[in-house]
Design an enzyme around this catalytic site. Structure first.
Site, mmCIF file in Angstrom:
data_model
loop_
_atom_site.group_PDB
_atom_site.id
_atom_site.type_symbol
_atom_site.label_atom_id
_atom_site.label_comp_id
_atom_site.label_asym_id
_atom_site.label_seq_id
_atom_site.Cartn_x
_atom_site.Cartn_y
_atom_site.Cartn_z
ATOM 1 N N ASP A 113 7.559 41.968 10.042
ATOM 2 C CA ASP A 113 8.444 42.144 11.181
ATOM 3 C C ASP A 113 7.550 42.291 12.408
ATOM 4 O O ASP A 113 6.564 43.016 12.376
ATOM 5 C CB ASP A 113 9.293 43.407 10.969
ATOM 6 C CG ASP A 113 10.352 43.551 12.040
ATOM 7 O OD1 ASP A 113 11.187 42.644 12.163
ATOM 8 O OD2 ASP A 113 10.344 44.570 12.753
ATOM 9 N N GLU A 197 10.712 37.152 10.638
ATOM 10 C CA GLU A 197 11.882 36.970 11.478
ATOM 11 C C GLU A 197 11.605 35.873 12.490
ATOM 12 O O GLU A 197 10.536 35.803 13.073
ATOM 13 C CB GLU A 197 12.219 38.277 12.189
ATOM 14 C CG GLU A 197 13.637 38.294 12.702
ATOM 15 C CD GLU A 197 14.090 39.696 13.082
ATOM 16 O OE1 GLU A 197 15.284 39.880 13.301
ATOM 17 O OE2 GLU A 197 13.242 40.599 13.152
ATOM 18 N N ASP A 278 11.296 49.829 11.631
ATOM 19 C CA ASP A 278 10.460 48.638 11.475
ATOM 20 C C ASP A 278 10.215 48.266 10.009
ATOM 21 O O ASP A 278 10.284 47.099 9.634
ATOM 22 C CB ASP A 278 9.128 48.831 12.202
ATOM 23 C CG ASP A 278 9.324 48.982 13.709
ATOM 24 O OD1 ASP A 278 10.270 48.372 14.234
ATOM 25 O OD2 ASP A 278 8.550 49.716 14.336
#
Ligand SMILES: [Zn+2]
Length: 324
Positions: A113, A197, A278
């Protein structure tokens, strides 16, 4: 000025063009000092025996090599950057067999991420920040910029300070590229499959997050991951933004309410897991990319935290008991 940029600009104004709204075309800056020239195989250039680069009409140039050339390059591009430095970059055909030896199949998978408090967060909880060598040159750049702002316009000292800022900028860019190379190579070497992502950098850059997003240089890092994954036979899966990675519990799958950026951690009302924003996202990204998410690195359950403090046997729900 060529016609196409204007055509695109007017089409964008009228809404006939897909994608973000375009600005009016600009002329190339007279102050833009970056120049480049490319020599292909046909041009008479060569690397001489004593490690110099011989270029047509220029002659033999002394070169500081950053690495040895693995094979004979097919072309060379010489670039002069804004700080007045010259670089030669060589294009080389890759050798698949040598690549496979360098990066053997690892069998591991990772979900990553791109955070805002840290550069990158891995699904196993690893938080990666920019290294000290990058932070140091960034600090120097800030100093140089402050000095420049104090110099009088049009003065000789301002010109000197401007050059200093340009050099500091170049050093920051170099250090950042180096960091992105190191990290992307490490992630590619250690993992066979990567889920990440698909951040719309352009969309984010228009918000007030612009500075941190741009500074961190996501797109450069992602581009490196993409080409290295291609080259070394790794699977890189980008997860669309429609997957609610920040508000889904990565342990039980419960989809909770919206989680604005200031919320760093939250407790899942369904299973009671205490979720780091996160790490939770990285785990969801990994799962959405079709990769198995490990159950280890178990979440901290609020009732366990409470049990240590309150031996009377409370089960710790509702979670606000944690604050007691
Ligand atoms: Zn849950």
């Amino acid at each position: 000025m060529p016609r196409r940029p204007y055509k695109n600009f007017f089409a964008s104004l009228k809404g006939e063009r897909k994608g973000p709204r375009l600005g009016a075309p600009r002329f190339k800056s007279r102050k833009d000092a970056r120049q480049s020239i490319r020599f292909t195989a046909n041009a008479r250039w060569s690397v001489t025996g004593n490690g110099r680069l011989s270029l047509p009409k220029i002659g033999a140039v002394k070169v500081t090599w950053s690495r040895t050339l693995p094979t004979t390059p097919t072309s060379v591009t010489v670039v002069k950057d804004a700080a007045g430095r010259y670089f030669a970059s060589f294009a080389i055909d890759t050798d698949p067999a040598a690549d496979a030896t360098r990066m053997p199949n690892s069998g591991q998978a990772v979900g990553i991420d791109l955070g805002l408090t840290h550069f990158t967060i891995l699904d196993d909880g690893t938080k990666i920040d920019s290294p000290r060598f990058l932070r140091r040159v960034e600090k120097k750049l800030k100093q140089a910029q402050r000095e420049l702002s104090r110099k009088q316009k049009g003065s000789k000292n301002r010109e000197k300070a401007r050059l200093k800022v340009a050099r500091a900028h170049a050093r920051v860019a170099d250090a950042r590229r180096e960091f992105h190379h190191q990290l992307s190579t490490k992630l590619i070497r250690e993992n066979q499959a990567i889920g990440m992502e698909d951040l719309a950098v352009n969309a984010l850059a228009r918000t007030r997050l612009a500075k941190s997003v741009h500074d961190a240089g996501w797109s450069q890092f992602v581009a490196m991951l993409v080409y290295k994954a291609n080259r070394y036979g790794r699977t890189l899966t980008k997860v669309g933004r429609f997957v609610p990675t920040s508000r889904t519990c990565s342990y039980c799958g419960h989809v909770d309410g919206p989680k604005p950026l200031h919320i760093r951690e939250w407790t899942c009302p369904a299973c009671g897991a205490l979720l780091d924003r996160d790490i939770n996202s990285a785990r969801n990204v990994k799962r959405a990319a079709g990769l198995a998410v490990s159950a280890c690195g178990a979440p901290i359950r609020p009732e366990l935290v409470l049990a240590q403090r309150n031996e009377a046997g409370s089960h710790g729900f509702p979670p606000e008991g944690r604050a007691a």
